[in-house]
Write a protein that holds these residues in place. Structure first.
Motif, PDB file in Angstrom:
ATOM      1  N   PRO A  17       3.256  11.608  -8.789  1.00  0.00           N
ATOM      2  CA  PRO A  17       2.565  12.499  -9.744  1.00  0.00           C
ATOM      3  C   PRO A  17       2.140  13.827  -9.124  1.00  0.00           C
ATOM      4  CG  PRO A  17       1.742  10.260  -9.940  1.00  0.00           C
ATOM      5  CD  PRO A  17       2.600  10.293  -8.714  1.00  0.00           C
ATOM      6  N   VAL A  18       1.666  13.789  -7.865  1.00  0.00           N
ATOM      7  CA  VAL A  18       1.260  15.035  -7.203  1.00  0.00           C
ATOM      8  C   VAL A  18       2.460  15.952  -7.026  1.00  0.00           C
ATOM      9  CG1 VAL A  18       0.382  16.011  -5.060  1.00  0.00           C
ATOM     10  CG2 VAL A  18      -0.733  14.015  -6.055  1.00  0.00           C
ATOM     11  N   SER A  19       3.592  15.384  -6.572  1.00  0.00           N
ATOM     12  CA  SER A  19       4.810  16.180  -6.387  1.00  0.00           C
ATOM     13  C   SER A  19       5.294  16.731  -7.719  1.00  0.00           C
ATOM     14  CB  SER A  19       5.902  15.317  -5.747  1.00  0.00           C
ATOM     15  OG  SER A  19       5.491  14.798  -4.516  1.00  0.00           O
ATOM     16  N   PHE A  49       4.456   5.850  -5.302  1.00  0.00           N
ATOM     17  CA  PHE A  49       4.731   5.947  -6.740  1.00  0.00           C
ATOM     18  C   PHE A  49       3.507   6.319  -7.572  1.00  0.00           C
ATOM     19  CE2 PHE A  49       8.221   3.240  -5.261  1.00  0.00           C
ATOM     20  CZ  PHE A  49       9.288   3.907  -5.834  1.00  0.00           C
ATOM     21  N   VAL A  50       2.337   5.928  -7.142  1.00  0.00           N
ATOM     22  CA  VAL A  50       1.142   6.181  -7.949  1.00  0.00           C
ATOM     23  C   VAL A  50       0.449   7.482  -7.538  1.00  0.00           C
ATOM     24  CG1 VAL A  50      -1.104   5.247  -8.658  1.00  0.00           C
ATOM     25  CG2 VAL A  50       0.831   3.717  -8.320  1.00  0.00           C
ATOM     26  N   THR A  63       0.833  -1.209   0.000  1.00  0.00           N
ATOM     27  CA  THR A  63       0.000   0.000   0.000  1.00  0.00           C
ATOM     28  C   THR A  63       0.860   1.248   0.000  1.00  0.00           C
ATOM     29  OG1 THR A  63      -1.699  -1.196   1.232  1.00  0.00           O
ATOM     30  CG2 THR A  63      -1.855   1.208   1.192  1.00  0.00           C
ATOM     31  N   LEU A  64       1.937   1.221   0.805  1.00  0.00           N
ATOM     32  CA  LEU A  64       2.821   2.381   0.902  1.00  0.00           C
ATOM     33  C   LEU A  64       3.534   2.634  -0.423  1.00  0.00           C
ATOM     34  CD1 LEU A  64       3.944   4.545   2.783  1.00  0.00           C
ATOM     35  CD2 LEU A  64       5.779   2.968   3.412  1.00  0.00           C
TER      36      LEU A  64
END
Length: 463
Positions: free
Chosen positions: A183-185, A178-179, A172-173
């Protein structure tokens, strides 16, 4: 301009620079990963979920010792057994039905642990936020099978809780990192650094041409601090443009005004030469020619900057233009005992502005003649390389410092060592050449050659 190479200059090493985008991305990503991990861990330990693990060796040894002691107590007389019940309050002893030997209530976590131990038939540990039990080793009391468990302080299992957390949520982590977080960063970093990239493009455009401000206009439309900075930047560019225009106009006007008195001076010198044998007249004529050349160069540069030259391109033979300039330069070179060697590829056809081509080639060859020195050699080649014509003019002069090569094509630039009365010139020849070749789609570069000397390389795209 060709000058002496400073061999003592240390090599300039380029430091590795990490772009601001990757720095921001790294910090955003690290922050999001830490926050996701921290909040996940808090939710994990507050969830009330019971975790089961195999006993670590130190706890297993402690459990075995406790089980042996308990078995010894129950193997003694009835009186000692009664006393042992009071002394065995620190442990829980459960039968196969999950009933506690001393009749105490069994915690839910211990009941679940007992069921798992019976199914696995081996000791285990169960723990959650504030409770922890270990056990499951068998013992006999009056012939009946029991299992012994010990209650532990939860802080003893803090390390195990952290390990259990990472073991349970690793997938989960990783998915969140990565998912989600990357992308947000990436998006946040891209949004923050986008105006900076536009500023970089804007400065590059203005460096090439003060009138080109397409990226600066985009930044001006912003309503934040970047927009205010772009407006200040445009005001500065406008101010510089006005200053440069005034300077160019002044230079052009002064040059035009000086041509008339210079022409009259040359006529007067001609008359004086007929009626006088003064040796100083030749010196005056030499200085007058230099002044005339300087004014001609200034006017040519002014015309190129102001796009006043005829830019109509037509078919022309670059080979013939180069050869014509070489023929004209032979006379000046012979006076200084300079040998011009040439290897010109014939029939180098291209479309260009012949006047600009002749002016540019003339300036780089005359520059080589000026700085080669008495008895030197100039090598001129014109060849076809892939999809380009390459014109190379190499002299046997002293060369220039490596860090000054790019500055050679700036107007009025001359290295300090080149400022001598013997060479003359004011640093306009290569600047005129650069503009003249750019008008014809050509590019010009300079490099030092071994053992000494400077080579000017001009690239023209073939038609």
């Amino acid at each position: 301009m060709t000058t002496a190479t400073n061999s003592n200059n240390p090599t300039i090493r380029k430091r590795f620079k990490l772009k601001l985008f990757w720095k921001i991305l790294g910090w955003f990503w690290l922050t999001i990963v830490v926050l996701i991990t921290l909040f996940s861990f808090i939710a994990y330990i507050n969830s009330g979920k019971v975790h089961f693990r195999v006993l670590p060796p130190p706890i297993m040894m402690e459990l075995e010792n406790a089980t042996v002691k308990a078995q010894n107590y129950f193997n003694r007389t009835e009186t000692r057994q009664g006393r042992s019940k009071r002394r065995m309050r620190e442990v829980f002893i459960l039968n196969s039905q999950g009933e506690e030997y001393l009749g105490r209530p069994v915690p839910a976590i211990l009941s679940e642990l007992h069921s798992r131990v019976q199914r696995a038939d081996r000791p285990l540990t169960a723990f959650r936020k504030q409770e922890a039990f270990v056990g499951g080793l068998p013992l006999q009391i009056q012939g009946e099978p029991y299992r012994l468990y010990m209650q532990q302080r939860s802080r003893m299992f803090s390390v195990h809780l952290v390990r259990s957390f990472f073991r349970d949520i690793t997938k989960t982590l990783l998915f969140a990192v990565f998912v989600i977080s990357f992308p947000v960063s990436f998006l946040l970093s891209w949004v923050i650094t986008k105006p900076i990239r536009q500023f970089q493009l804007a400065t590059q455009e203005i460096k090439a041409n003060l009138a080109n401000r397409s990226n600066l206009v985009k930044l001006n439309n912003r309503s934040d601090e970047f927009g205010e900075l772009a407006q200040d930047f445009e005001d500065m560019a406008n101010h510089l443009s006005r200053l440069l225009s005034s300077q160019k106009q002044l230079v052009s006007d002064v040059s035009h005004e000086l041509r008339s008195p210079l022409s009259r001076l040359k006529i007067a010198l001609g008359l004086m030469e007929k009626n006088s044998q003064d040796k100083n007249i030749e010196r005056i004529k030499l200085e007058a020619r230099r002044m005339e050349d300087m004014l001609e160069n200034i006017l040519t540069l002014s015309r190129l900057d102001a796009d006043e030259i005829d830019t109509q391109k037509e078919p022309c033979d670059l080979s013939k233009i180069v050869q014509s300039v070489i023929n004209d330069a032979q006379f000046e070179a012979s006076e200084a005992s300079i040998n011009i060697k040439s290897q010109i590829l014939p029939n180098c056809d291209l479309r260009g502005v012949q006047e600009a081509l002749y002016s540019g080639i003339e300036n780089i060859i005359r520059n080589a003649v000026r700085y080669t020195g008495q008895g030197g050699t100039i090598t001129i080649t014109l060849e076809n390389t892939d999809d380009h014509y390459l014109l190379t003019v190499a002299d046997s002069g002293p060369g220039v410092p490596e860090d000054e090569l790019d500055s050679l094509f700036e107007p009025f630039y001359r290295a300090e060592f080149a400022r001598t009365r013997e060479t003359g010139g004011v640093g306009l020849g290569l600047s005129i050449a650069k503009r003249a070749f750019a008008l014809n789609g050509g590019t010009i570069t300079a490099k030092n050659i071994e053992p000494h000397g400077l080579a000017i390389l001009v690239y023209f795209k073939t038609t």
